[in-house]
Structure formats: structure tokens, C-alpha cells
Enzyme design. Structure first.
Site, PDB file in Angstrom:
ATOM      1  CG  ASN A 164      17.905  26.333  39.431  1.00  0.00           C
ATOM      2  OD1 ASN A 164      17.286  27.107  40.134  1.00  0.00           O
ATOM      3  ND2 ASN A 164      17.574  26.090  38.174  1.00  0.00           N
ATOM      4  CD  GLU A 184      19.759  27.108  34.328  1.00  0.00           C
ATOM      5  OE1 GLU A 184      19.730  27.933  33.394  1.00  0.00           O
ATOM      6  OE2 GLU A 184      18.856  26.271  34.530  1.00  0.00           O
ATOM      7  CB  CYS A 219      20.377  20.553  40.955  1.00  0.00           C
ATOM      8  SG  CYS A 219      20.115  19.689  39.404  1.00  0.00           S
ATOM      9  CD  GLU A 254      17.088  19.391  44.022  1.00  0.00           C
ATOM     10  OE1 GLU A 254      17.708  20.236  43.327  1.00  0.00           O
ATOM     11  OE2 GLU A 254      16.122  18.742  43.576  1.00  0.00           O
ATOM     12  CB  CYS A 309      17.807  15.487  38.662  1.00  0.00           C
ATOM     13  SG  CYS A 309      19.455  15.876  39.303  1.00  0.00           S
ATOM     14  CB  CYS A 357      19.722  16.050  43.232  1.00  0.00           C
ATOM     15  SG  CYS A 357      20.318  17.612  42.542  1.00  0.00           S
TER      16      CYS A 357
HETATM   17  N1  THU Z   1      17.073  21.489  38.552  1.00  0.00           N
HETATM   18  C1  THU Z   1      17.249  21.573  39.905  1.00  0.00           C
HETATM   19  O1  THU Z   1      17.753  22.572  40.430  1.00  0.00           O
HETATM   20  N2  THU Z   1      16.848  20.522  40.648  1.00  0.00           N
HETATM   21  C2  THU Z   1      16.281  19.399  40.148  1.00  0.00           C
HETATM   22  O2  THU Z   1      16.103  18.426  40.867  1.00  0.00           O
HETATM   23  C3  THU Z   1      15.847  19.353  38.742  1.00  0.00           C
HETATM   24  C4  THU Z   1      16.521  20.352  37.867  1.00  0.00           C
HETATM   25  C5  THU Z   1      17.533  22.616  37.732  1.00  0.00           C
HETATM   26  C6  THU Z   1      18.749  22.319  36.909  1.00  0.00           C
HETATM   27  C7  THU Z   1      18.602  23.342  35.807  1.00  0.00           C
HETATM   28  O3  THU Z   1      19.171  24.568  36.250  1.00  0.00           O
HETATM   29  C8  THU Z   1      17.105  23.519  35.652  1.00  0.00           C
HETATM   30  O4  THU Z   1      16.526  23.010  36.837  1.00  0.00           O
HETATM   31  C9  THU Z   1      16.506  22.806  34.457  1.00  0.00           C
HETATM   32  O5  THU Z   1      16.879  21.469  34.435  1.00  0.00           O
END
Ligand code: THU
Length: 160
Positions: A61, A63, A72, A74, A112, A115
């Protein structure tokens, strides 16, 4: 008329129950997780992808100070794979996530909703199911046999 949707999944209490290639994917996703850029949530997620030619790629991920601009693990991973190997099918996707300060009790982290929709696009495109695994760091793993299993009533290009 009442109808039901059922999904089946596999549950591995420990990653030692996985096959060799699944273990490799788990390791690659864990390694990628270490490089996640998640200074705001401190929630690190890694993802690995197995292509039909046997190659494995991974990502994490990313940010952003403007929070919704992040992405994310994925989508970071699968978009890169699709951009670089548009003609190769994706066989398996492995996701490993959890807070930076990991706790034994953290459960497997499912992708999520956004994704799921994004991954679904590639399952539709390649017309072949993708095995999807998700895990926490504590070695418990959940496997579904298709992205669509996690997205009942999915919307895809066939409706357009
Ligand atoms: N996140 C992912 O990378 N994948 C997911 O399926 C769930 C959430 C990340 C997004 C964000 O950077 C952090 O987790 C908190 O939500």
C-alpha cells in the site's frame, strides 16, 4: 421468492499447510509488506501475484498526505502487473496485512470493496478464475477460488 448465495472457502490454520508455491507467495507478500508506505495508518499490507508463466510480482500500500490519493496494496500490485504483462493471466493473488505493531490476535485481512471490484476486472478480462488468499501475519490464511466469490452481484463489462 427468497434466494441464497453461498460461497465456499478454505481455511488454513497455519501457513505450513500451504503448497510450496502458496508458501512462496505468502513470503513474497510478507516481504513486500515490510516496504509499505503507510505513515498515516501504520497499517501495512503486502500483495503478491502469480502469473501463468510462473513469475511472481509483489507490491504494497502507498499512502498520501491527501489521504484518498493513496492506494491499497492489491491495486498497486495488480495495476502494475496488468500494465506490464497485459497478455499474461493472473493465477493467484496473496494479500498479507496488519498493523505495523503486529499483534498475534490480528485476523486475516480481506481485500476492501474497491479492491474486490478492481481485481474482478482482471478475472473477467482473462475469463479464468483467480485464487485469492488473504492472511494476517499470524499464519492463518483464507483462500477463495475466485474474486467473484467475494463480490456477489458484481458489476462487470458484460452489463455495458
Ligand atoms: N489497505 C490495503 O492496502 N488493502 C486492503 O485491502 C485494506 C486496506 C490499506 C489502505 C491503507 O493504506 C491502509 O491499509 C489502512 O486502510
Amino acid at each position: 421468492m427468497k434466494k441464497d448465495i453461498q460461497i465456499s472457502y478454505e481455511y488454513f490454520k497455519n501457513s505450513s499447510e500451504l503448497s510450496d508455491i502458496e508458501k512462496q507467495l505468502f513470503e513474497r507478500a510478507k516481504e513486500a509488506r515490510e516496504n509499505a508506505y503507510a505513515p498515516y495508518s501504520q497499517f501495512l499490507v503486502g500483495c503478491s501475484v502469480l502469473l501463468e508463466n510462473g513469475e511472481i510480482y509483489s507490491g504494497n500500500n502507498q499512502e498520501n498526505a491527501a489521504y484518498p490519493s493513496g492506494l491499497c496494496a492489491e491495486r498497486t500490485t495488480v495495476f502494475w502487473v496488468a500494465a506490464n504483462f497485459p497478455d499474461l493471466k493472473i493465477e493467484k493473488i496473496f494479500v498479507v496485512g496488519g498493523p505495523k505493531e503486529f499483534h498475534e490476535k490480528n485476523p486475516p485481512i480481506p481485500p476492501c470493496g474497491a479492491c474486490r471490484q478492481s481485481l474482478m476486472e482482471y478475472e473477467t478480462k482473462q475469463n479464468e478464475n483467480i485464487d485469492l488468499y488473504f492472511s494476517s501475519m499470524n499464519e492463518e490464511v483464507v483462500k477463495v477460488h475466485a474474486v467473484k466469490d467475494l463480490l456477489p452481484f458484481y458489476f462487470d463489462s458484460t452489463f455495458l
